[in-house]
Design a protein around this motif. Structure first.
Motif, PDB file in Angstrom:
ATOM      1  N   SER A 108       0.836  -1.199   0.000  1.00  0.00           N
ATOM      2  CA  SER A 108       0.000   0.000   0.000  1.00  0.00           C
ATOM      3  C   SER A 108       0.866   1.242   0.000  1.00  0.00           C
ATOM      4  O   SER A 108       1.990   1.227   0.484  1.00  0.00           O
ATOM      5  CB  SER A 108      -0.886   0.052   1.250  1.00  0.00           C
ATOM      6  OG  SER A 108      -1.849  -0.957   1.229  1.00  0.00           O
ATOM      7  N   ALA A 109       0.300   2.303  -0.519  1.00  0.00           N
ATOM      8  CA  ALA A 109       0.926   3.619  -0.442  1.00  0.00           C
ATOM      9  C   ALA A 109      -0.108   4.554   0.157  1.00  0.00           C
ATOM     10  O   ALA A 109      -1.285   4.491  -0.187  1.00  0.00           O
ATOM     11  CB  ALA A 109       1.344   4.080  -1.828  1.00  0.00           C
ATOM     12  N   ALA A 122      -3.905   3.410  -0.756  1.00  0.00           N
ATOM     13  CA  ALA A 122      -4.309   2.615  -1.906  1.00  0.00           C
ATOM     14  C   ALA A 122      -3.313   1.483  -2.073  1.00  0.00           C
ATOM     15  O   ALA A 122      -2.126   1.640  -1.814  1.00  0.00           O
ATOM     16  CB  ALA A 122      -4.370   3.465  -3.162  1.00  0.00           C
ATOM     17  N   GLU A 123      -3.821   0.342  -2.486  1.00  0.00           N
ATOM     18  CA  GLU A 123      -2.974  -0.816  -2.723  1.00  0.00           C
ATOM     19  C   GLU A 123      -2.599  -0.874  -4.198  1.00  0.00           C
ATOM     20  O   GLU A 123      -3.362  -0.452  -5.055  1.00  0.00           O
ATOM     21  CB  GLU A 123      -3.731  -2.092  -2.342  1.00  0.00           C
ATOM     22  CG  GLU A 123      -4.088  -2.141  -0.876  1.00  0.00           C
ATOM     23  CD  GLU A 123      -5.062  -3.244  -0.542  1.00  0.00           C
ATOM     24  OE1 GLU A 123      -5.663  -3.827  -1.467  1.00  0.00           O
ATOM     25  OE2 GLU A 123      -5.237  -3.514   0.652  1.00  0.00           O
ATOM     26  N   ARG A 137      -3.111  -3.947 -10.724  1.00  0.00           N
ATOM     27  CA  ARG A 137      -4.302  -3.592  -9.957  1.00  0.00           C
ATOM     28  C   ARG A 137      -3.922  -2.511  -8.967  1.00  0.00           C
ATOM     29  O   ARG A 137      -2.887  -2.604  -8.310  1.00  0.00           O
ATOM     30  CB  ARG A 137      -4.843  -4.801  -9.195  1.00  0.00           C
ATOM     31  CG  ARG A 137      -6.079  -4.486  -8.346  1.00  0.00           C
ATOM     32  CD  ARG A 137      -6.487  -5.664  -7.476  1.00  0.00           C
ATOM     33  NE  ARG A 137      -5.516  -5.935  -6.432  1.00  0.00           N
ATOM     34  CZ  ARG A 137      -5.447  -5.276  -5.267  1.00  0.00           C
ATOM     35  NH1 ARG A 137      -6.278  -4.293  -4.990  1.00  0.00           N
ATOM     36  NH2 ARG A 137      -4.529  -5.582  -4.379  1.00  0.00           N
ATOM     37  N   PHE A 138      -4.738  -1.466  -8.905  1.00  0.00           N
ATOM     38  CA  PHE A 138      -4.551  -0.476  -7.848  1.00  0.00           C
ATOM     39  C   PHE A 138      -5.924  -0.024  -7.385  1.00  0.00           C
ATOM     40  O   PHE A 138      -6.872   0.050  -8.146  1.00  0.00           O
ATOM     41  CB  PHE A 138      -3.652   0.693  -8.280  1.00  0.00           C
ATOM     42  CG  PHE A 138      -4.057   1.402  -9.533  1.00  0.00           C
ATOM     43  CD1 PHE A 138      -4.688   2.638  -9.467  1.00  0.00           C
ATOM     44  CD2 PHE A 138      -3.786   0.857 -10.774  1.00  0.00           C
ATOM     45  CE1 PHE A 138      -5.046   3.304 -10.624  1.00  0.00           C
ATOM     46  CE2 PHE A 138      -4.142   1.520 -11.939  1.00  0.00           C
ATOM     47  CZ  PHE A 138      -4.780   2.743 -11.863  1.00  0.00           C
ATOM     48  N   LEU A 146       0.754   6.882  -7.853  1.00  0.00           N
ATOM     49  CA  LEU A 146       1.063   7.290  -9.223  1.00  0.00           C
ATOM     50  C   LEU A 146       2.423   6.784  -9.698  1.00  0.00           C
ATOM     51  O   LEU A 146       2.528   6.168 -10.759  1.00  0.00           O
ATOM     52  CB  LEU A 146       0.994   8.815  -9.357  1.00  0.00           C
ATOM     53  CG  LEU A 146       1.295   9.378 -10.747  1.00  0.00           C
ATOM     54  CD1 LEU A 146       0.325   8.824 -11.780  1.00  0.00           C
ATOM     55  CD2 LEU A 146       1.252  10.895 -10.725  1.00  0.00           C
ATOM     56  N   ASP A 147       3.463   7.008  -8.905  1.00  0.00           N
ATOM     57  CA  ASP A 147       4.804   6.550  -9.314  1.00  0.00           C
ATOM     58  C   ASP A 147       4.846   5.034  -9.473  1.00  0.00           C
ATOM     59  O   ASP A 147       5.437   4.516 -10.420  1.00  0.00           O
ATOM     60  CB  ASP A 147       5.863   7.004  -8.315  1.00  0.00           C
ATOM     61  CG  ASP A 147       6.137   8.505  -8.381  1.00  0.00           C
ATOM     62  OD1 ASP A 147       5.811   9.125  -9.410  1.00  0.00           O
ATOM     63  OD2 ASP A 147       6.668   9.041  -7.394  1.00  0.00           O
ATOM     64  N   GLY A 148       4.210   4.315  -8.561  1.00  0.00           N
ATOM     65  CA  GLY A 148       4.190   2.856  -8.641  1.00  0.00           C
ATOM     66  C   GLY A 148       3.446   2.349  -9.854  1.00  0.00           C
ATOM     67  O   GLY A 148       3.872   1.375 -10.498  1.00  0.00           O
ATOM     68  N   VAL A 149       2.341   2.980 -10.203  1.00  0.00           N
ATOM     69  CA  VAL A 149       1.572   2.586 -11.385  1.00  0.00           C
ATOM     70  C   VAL A 149       2.397   2.844 -12.648  1.00  0.00           C
ATOM     71  O   VAL A 149       2.493   1.979 -13.528  1.00  0.00           O
ATOM     72  CB  VAL A 149       0.216   3.331 -11.435  1.00  0.00           C
ATOM     73  CG1 VAL A 149      -0.461   3.160 -12.793  1.00  0.00           C
ATOM     74  CG2 VAL A 149      -0.701   2.841 -10.320  1.00  0.00           C
TER      75      VAL A 149
END
Length: 174
Positions: A108-109, A122-123, A137-138, A146-149
């Motif tokens: 999660s972030a 959000a996961e 999936r987020f 955002l950065d992770g996606v």
């Protein structure tokens, strides 16, 4: 909230059905499985949430039930270390009860929008499926993911296809 029970639910045929169990989580260790039906969390049922809800458009039963399950889902997260009682129907529709402790969220972030509002979390999950297809999936459109996606899209850019799973994603800032 900083902690999670390690399960997620969706409203299916009017009931809160377990649609995700995180391996090793409190829910997993207590024996909760996909398809089980959550009947209450800390004594709160879908009916309780529906009865206490402030009506909002669209004014129909489906929206009321969806809002109630979102309230129930919120109880699946809490302060790390605190406990909650989850009542559910198992695979044989037998009533069960488990006292579960919230564990630190993983995958999660979290980020705050305003100092007067608690942070939102959000996961995010990104992986390659067995056939080489990318899966992303987020659980919300938040600055924190955002950065992770974007990184996941880059990392999965060489896959033959990319599934972006938005089930249960209510939206967010973007």
């Amino acid at each position: 909230a900083t902690g999670s029970l390690g399960i997620d639910v969706r409203l299916l045929d009017g009931v809160a059905v377990v649609t995700q169990v995180v391996k090793g989580s409190a829910a997993d260790q207590a024996g909760l499985r996909l398809g089980f039906v959550i009947t209450s969390v800390d004594g709160w049922t879908l009916e309780d949430f529906a009865a206490s809800a402030i009506p909002s458009p669209p004014y129909n039963e489906r929206h009321e039930r969806a809002s109630a399950v979102q309230e129930l889902r919120a109880l699946l997260y809490g302060e790390t270390g605190s406990e909650v009682v989850v009542e559910y129907l198992d695979a044989n529709d037998e009533p069960q009860r488990a006292s579960l402790q919230y564990a630190p969220r993983t995958g999660s972030a979290c980020a705050g929008f305003d100092p007067s509002v608690p942070p939102a979390c959000a996961e995010i999950e990104a992986r390659r499926l067995a056939d080489g297809i990318g899966y992303l999936r987020f659980s919300g459109f938040l600055n924190a993911v955002l950065d992770g996606v974007l990184q996941a899209i880059d990392d999965l850019g060489d896959t033959p296809a990319l599934i972006i799973d938005l089930r249960g994603n209510p939206g967010g800032l973007y």
